[in-house]
Scaffold this active site. Sequence first.
Site, PDB file in Angstrom:
ATOM      1  N   ARG A  14       8.178  -5.611   9.883  1.00 29.46           N
ATOM      2  CA  ARG A  14       8.771  -4.570  11.390  1.00 29.46           C
ATOM      3  C   ARG A  14       9.456  -6.036  12.095  1.00 29.46           C
ATOM      4  O   ARG A  14      10.522  -5.437  12.500  1.00 29.46           O
ATOM      5  CB  ARG A  14       7.523  -4.056  12.198  1.00 29.46           C
ATOM      6  CG  ARG A  14       6.967  -2.596  11.571  1.00 29.46           C
ATOM      7  CD  ARG A  14       6.013  -1.871  12.284  1.00 29.46           C
ATOM      8  NE  ARG A  14       4.980  -3.217  11.985  1.00 29.46           N
ATOM      9  CZ  ARG A  14       3.502  -3.577  12.838  1.00 29.46           C
ATOM     10  NH1 ARG A  14       3.163  -2.770  14.100  1.00 29.46           N
ATOM     11  NH2 ARG A  14       2.776  -4.481  12.619  1.00 29.46           N
ATOM     12  N   ASN A  32       4.121   0.645  11.293  1.00 25.68           N
ATOM     13  CA  ASN A  32       3.922   1.109  10.719  1.00 25.68           C
ATOM     14  C   ASN A  32       2.898   2.658  10.938  1.00 25.68           C
ATOM     15  O   ASN A  32       2.855   3.019  11.383  1.00 25.68           O
ATOM     16  CB  ASN A  32       2.609  -0.053  10.704  1.00 25.68           C
ATOM     17  CG  ASN A  32       3.531  -0.860   9.962  1.00 25.68           C
ATOM     18  OD1 ASN A  32       4.068  -0.651   9.267  1.00 25.68           O
ATOM     19  ND2 ASN A  32       2.675  -2.461   9.939  1.00 25.68           N
TER      20      ASN A  32
END
Length: 81
Positions: A14, A32
């Site tokens: 990320r 996520n």
Amino acid sequence: MYIFHGRVQGIGLRARTYSMAKSLGLSGYIKNRDDGTVEAVFQGDEEKIKRIIEYIKGIAYIEKIDYFDDDVKYNDFQIRY
């Protein structure tokens, strides 16, 4: 919307994708999911979107990528939790 399957969580995906998306001037988000996948939306120049997908493939073990249309417009890129 892209759903990335494979070893995609716990590897800094990320944060690294966020940095790359910002540098490419893309909008959208990455997050996520509870099932162990990563969800992302990329909006902007098509070549830059292809570039970030290839970037992700280079830093994560991707088993499969699902794509779904997303009609929501984003103004910037962010990490969602």
